[in-house]
Design a protein around this motif. Sequence first.
Motif, PDB file in Angstrom:
ATOM      1  N   ALA A  30      43.647  19.013  51.504  1.00 19.93           N
ATOM      2  CA  ALA A  30      42.887  18.335  52.550  1.00 19.93           C
ATOM      3  C   ALA A  30      41.970  19.336  53.223  1.00 19.93           C
ATOM      4  O   ALA A  30      42.188  20.550  53.152  1.00 19.93           O
ATOM      5  CB  ALA A  30      43.821  17.700  53.575  1.00 19.93           C
ATOM      6  N   ASP A  31      40.942  18.840  53.873  1.00 20.56           N
ATOM      7  CA  ASP A  31      40.062  19.699  54.659  1.00 20.56           C
ATOM      8  C   ASP A  31      40.764  20.058  55.972  1.00 20.56           C
ATOM      9  O   ASP A  31      41.601  19.295  56.468  1.00 20.56           O
ATOM     10  CB  ASP A  31      38.744  18.986  54.954  1.00 20.56           C
ATOM     11  CG  ASP A  31      37.923  18.765  53.695  1.00 20.56           C
ATOM     12  OD1 ASP A  31      38.018  19.607  52.783  1.00 20.56           O
ATOM     13  OD2 ASP A  31      37.208  17.745  53.622  1.00 20.56           O
ATOM     14  N   PRO A  32      40.436  21.206  56.566  1.00 26.24           N
ATOM     15  CA  PRO A  32      41.138  21.645  57.783  1.00 26.24           C
ATOM     16  C   PRO A  32      41.007  20.686  58.950  1.00 26.24           C
ATOM     17  O   PRO A  32      41.899  20.594  59.787  1.00 26.24           O
ATOM     18  CB  PRO A  32      40.506  23.006  58.090  1.00 26.24           C
ATOM     19  CG  PRO A  32      39.219  23.030  57.331  1.00 26.24           C
ATOM     20  CD  PRO A  32      39.441  22.194  56.108  1.00 26.24           C
ATOM     21  N   GLU A  33      39.902  19.934  59.015  1.00 25.96           N
ATOM     22  CA  GLU A  33      39.697  19.068  60.171  1.00 25.96           C
ATOM     23  C   GLU A  33      40.601  17.836  60.170  1.00 25.96           C
ATOM     24  O   GLU A  33      40.727  17.147  61.184  1.00 25.96           O
ATOM     25  CB  GLU A  33      38.238  18.610  60.262  1.00 25.96           C
ATOM     26  CG  GLU A  33      37.756  17.775  59.092  1.00 25.96           C
ATOM     27  CD  GLU A  33      37.111  18.615  58.008  1.00 25.96           C
ATOM     28  OE1 GLU A  33      36.385  18.043  57.176  1.00 25.96           O
ATOM     29  OE2 GLU A  33      37.334  19.842  58.002  1.00 25.96           O
ATOM     30  N   VAL A  34      41.266  17.549  59.050  1.00 23.52           N
ATOM     31  CA  VAL A  34      42.121  16.359  58.979  1.00 23.52           C
ATOM     32  C   VAL A  34      43.243  16.437  60.006  1.00 23.52           C
ATOM     33  O   VAL A  34      43.420  15.542  60.833  1.00 23.52           O
ATOM     34  CB  VAL A  34      42.698  16.168  57.561  1.00 23.52           C
ATOM     35  CG1 VAL A  34      43.684  15.009  57.531  1.00 23.52           C
ATOM     36  CG2 VAL A  34      41.578  15.925  56.558  1.00 23.52           C
ATOM     37  N   LEU A  35      44.035  17.506  59.976  1.00 26.04           N
ATOM     38  CA  LEU A  35      45.114  17.652  60.941  1.00 26.04           C
ATOM     39  C   LEU A  35      44.625  18.210  62.274  1.00 26.04           C
ATOM     40  O   LEU A  35      45.218  17.931  63.315  1.00 26.04           O
ATOM     41  CB  LEU A  35      46.225  18.537  60.373  1.00 26.04           C
ATOM     42  CG  LEU A  35      47.051  17.923  59.230  1.00 26.04           C
ATOM     43  CD1 LEU A  35      48.190  18.867  58.817  1.00 26.04           C
ATOM     44  CD2 LEU A  35      47.630  16.571  59.626  1.00 26.04           C
ATOM     45  N   SER A  39      42.129  17.252  63.820  1.00 21.27           N
ATOM     46  CA  SER A  39      41.589  16.141  64.600  1.00 21.27           C
ATOM     47  C   SER A  39      42.679  15.357  65.321  1.00 21.27           C
ATOM     48  O   SER A  39      42.375  14.514  66.169  1.00 21.27           O
ATOM     49  CB  SER A  39      40.805  15.190  63.689  1.00 21.27           C
ATOM     50  OG  SER A  39      41.673  14.536  62.772  1.00 21.27           O
ATOM     51  N   ILE A  40      43.951  15.605  65.002  1.00 29.90           N
ATOM     52  CA  ILE A  40      45.048  14.900  65.657  1.00 29.90           C
ATOM     53  C   ILE A  40      45.342  15.555  67.005  1.00 29.90           C
ATOM     54  O   ILE A  40      45.577  16.754  67.083  1.00 29.90           O
ATOM     55  CB  ILE A  40      46.326  14.924  64.789  1.00 29.90           C
ATOM     56  CG1 ILE A  40      46.069  14.242  63.444  1.00 29.90           C
ATOM     57  CG2 ILE A  40      47.476  14.243  65.508  1.00 29.90           C
ATOM     58  CD1 ILE A  40      47.264  14.293  62.509  1.00 29.90           C
ATOM     59  N   THR A  41      45.311  14.764  68.069  1.00 24.54           N
ATOM     60  CA  THR A  41      45.671  15.265  69.395  1.00 24.54           C
ATOM     61  C   THR A  41      46.916  14.546  69.881  1.00 24.54           C
ATOM     62  O   THR A  41      47.190  13.409  69.486  1.00 24.54           O
ATOM     63  CB  THR A  41      44.528  15.079  70.409  1.00 24.54           C
ATOM     64  OG1 THR A  41      44.245  13.681  70.536  1.00 24.54           O
ATOM     65  CG2 THR A  41      43.283  15.824  69.967  1.00 24.54           C
ATOM     66  N   GLU A  50      53.429   8.226  71.716  1.00 24.95           N
ATOM     67  CA  GLU A  50      52.652   7.445  72.674  1.00 24.95           C
ATOM     68  C   GLU A  50      51.319   8.103  73.012  1.00 24.95           C
ATOM     69  O   GLU A  50      50.381   7.428  73.416  1.00 24.95           O
ATOM     70  CB  GLU A  50      53.483   7.227  73.942  1.00 24.95           C
ATOM     71  CG  GLU A  50      54.672   6.297  73.719  1.00 24.95           C
ATOM     72  CD  GLU A  50      55.598   6.240  74.915  1.00 24.95           C
ATOM     73  OE1 GLU A  50      55.341   6.984  75.900  1.00 24.95           O
ATOM     74  OE2 GLU A  50      56.583   5.474  74.873  1.00 24.95           O
ATOM     75  N   SER A  51      51.241   9.419  72.868  1.00 28.58           N
ATOM     76  CA  SER A  51      50.008  10.134  73.200  1.00 28.58           C
ATOM     77  C   SER A  51      49.155  10.444  71.972  1.00 28.58           C
ATOM     78  O   SER A  51      48.070  11.004  72.093  1.00 28.58           O
ATOM     79  CB  SER A  51      50.354  11.453  73.907  1.00 28.58           C
ATOM     80  OG  SER A  51      51.052  12.332  73.017  1.00 28.58           O
ATOM     81  N   LEU A  52      49.639  10.070  70.794  1.00 26.76           N
ATOM     82  CA  LEU A  52      48.972  10.437  69.547  1.00 26.76           C
ATOM     83  C   LEU A  52      47.589   9.800  69.428  1.00 26.76           C
ATOM     84  O   LEU A  52      47.406   8.616  69.707  1.00 26.76           O
ATOM     85  CB  LEU A  52      49.835   9.995  68.362  1.00 26.76           C
ATOM     86  CG  LEU A  52      49.289  10.306  66.962  1.00 26.76           C
ATOM     87  CD1 LEU A  52      49.282  11.806  66.714  1.00 26.76           C
ATOM     88  CD2 LEU A  52      50.121   9.589  65.904  1.00 26.76           C
ATOM     89  N   SER A  53      46.624  10.595  69.007  1.00 25.48           N
ATOM     90  CA  SER A  53      45.276  10.101  68.754  1.00 25.48           C
ATOM     91  C   SER A  53      44.768  10.708  67.454  1.00 25.48           C
ATOM     92  O   SER A  53      44.784  11.921  67.276  1.00 25.48           O
ATOM     93  CB  SER A  53      44.335  10.477  69.904  1.00 25.48           C
ATOM     94  OG  SER A  53      43.009  10.071  69.617  1.00 25.48           O
ATOM     95  N   CYS A  54      44.345   9.838  66.522  1.00 25.87           N
ATOM     96  CA  CYS A  54      43.818  10.298  65.234  1.00 25.87           C
ATOM     97  C   CYS A  54      42.858   9.247  64.712  1.00 25.87           C
ATOM     98  O   CYS A  54      43.231   8.073  64.556  1.00 25.87           O
ATOM     99  CB  CYS A  54      44.960  10.526  64.240  1.00 25.87           C
ATOM    100  SG  CYS A  54      44.416  11.001  62.576  1.00 25.87           S
ATOM    101  N   ALA A  55      41.622   9.633  64.440  1.00 27.25           N
ATOM    102  CA  ALA A  55      40.602   8.675  64.016  1.00 27.25           C
ATOM    103  C   ALA A  55      40.953   7.999  62.695  1.00 27.25           C
ATOM    104  O   ALA A  55      40.586   6.850  62.463  1.00 27.25           O
ATOM    105  CB  ALA A  55      39.255   9.384  63.895  1.00 27.25           C
ATOM    106  N   ASP A  56      41.691   8.687  61.833  1.00 26.35           N
ATOM    107  CA  ASP A  56      42.026   8.134  60.515  1.00 26.35           C
ATOM    108  C   ASP A  56      43.129   7.077  60.596  1.00 26.35           C
ATOM    109  O   ASP A  56      43.214   6.197  59.742  1.00 26.35           O
ATOM    110  CB  ASP A  56      42.449   9.262  59.572  1.00 26.35           C
ATOM    111  CG  ASP A  56      42.689   8.786  58.152  1.00 26.35           C
ATOM    112  OD1 ASP A  56      41.844   8.031  57.626  1.00 26.35           O
ATOM    113  OD2 ASP A  56      43.717   9.154  57.560  1.00 26.35           O
ATOM    114  N   ILE A  57      43.978   7.149  61.619  1.00 27.37           N
ATOM    115  CA  ILE A  57      45.111   6.230  61.732  1.00 27.37           C
ATOM    116  C   ILE A  57      44.683   4.994  62.521  1.00 27.37           C
ATOM    117  O   ILE A  57      44.409   5.072  63.717  1.00 27.37           O
ATOM    118  CB  ILE A  57      46.311   6.909  62.415  1.00 27.37           C
ATOM    119  CG1 ILE A  57      46.782   8.106  61.585  1.00 27.37           C
ATOM    120  CG2 ILE A  57      47.453   5.931  62.605  1.00 27.37           C
ATOM    121  CD1 ILE A  57      47.888   8.918  62.246  1.00 27.37           C
ATOM    122  N   LYS A  58      44.617   3.856  61.845  1.00 29.62           N
ATOM    123  CA  LYS A  58      44.204   2.604  62.462  1.00 29.62           C
ATOM    124  C   LYS A  58      45.428   1.747  62.772  1.00 29.62           C
ATOM    125  O   LYS A  58      46.302   1.586  61.925  1.00 29.62           O
ATOM    126  CB  LYS A  58      43.268   1.828  61.535  1.00 29.62           C
ATOM    127  CG  LYS A  58      42.079   2.617  61.018  1.00 29.62           C
ATOM    128  CD  LYS A  58      41.158   3.050  62.142  1.00 29.62           C
ATOM    129  CE  LYS A  58      39.924   3.759  61.592  1.00 29.62           C
ATOM    130  NZ  LYS A  58      39.056   4.288  62.648  1.00 29.62           N
TER     131      LYS A  58
END
Length: 249
Positions: free
Chosen positions: A89-94, A96-98, A228-236
């Motif tokens: 995977a590219d480094p930005e994949v993980l 990008s998860i906050t 509850e605080s997870l944010s990830c653009a890939d996870i819909k």
Amino acid sequence: MKQISKYAYGLLLLAGICLFSGCGKEEAAFQSVPETTSLDSTVQREETAATTRTSQGQDTAAQEESTAIDYGPNPWSGTYIMADPNMEADPEVLDSITMTLPEDVTRHRVTNCQIDFVKNGTQVGGFLLVDIPEDMLEKASQTKEDFEVLSDHVAKQVMPDIYPAEASLWGGGHTKGRNHYLTIFVKTAEKNGAWTQYRHYIYVGEEYCYDFWIDEGWWGDSGFGIMESLSCADIKPELNEVEFAWSNE
């Protein structure tokens, strides 16, 4: 006229030399440094900048320095939970998860496919990219038997040194009201009167599947604060709010 031309030519030549020297310094200052990573706990790890979320919910950038791996596995199971070394995977994949991490838990990059959570010098959880076929995900929502097939697939992928020889699947299933696809429980064999139970929360993204796992012995809230605080653009949400035909609840 000749004197003026020579003077102008000299000024132009001097300006060109200064301009060339300045670009050289700027280019040198912004040269990138190649990133190196390691899966072996006995070698050096390059830990890069990772975006984390503070307990107040504000995003901060934490620069993780390259240090020797100074944290160990679970002391009872004696194993690290690791991403499949064949995953890419590219480094930005993980990156990008906050998420919100407890104050006593730190986040460490292992590879582009693995982030560890560390507490008191021990690996206590993390995020992994996992390879799960789409049809296996769909079938897991239909029958408990197919769920167990998926659980077996994931456990063998991320815990190959202890599962199934020294660990077993236990419980698990879809949890209503949560923002993940399903939960897998893996319990280790008892050693010296102690055993370990791991929770693997599986998230389905548009591009990847994610395993947010915790060692239950270290988490009073079962990892729900992070979830509850997870944010990830890939996870819909719509990819994870699947109606299961069965439930343990």
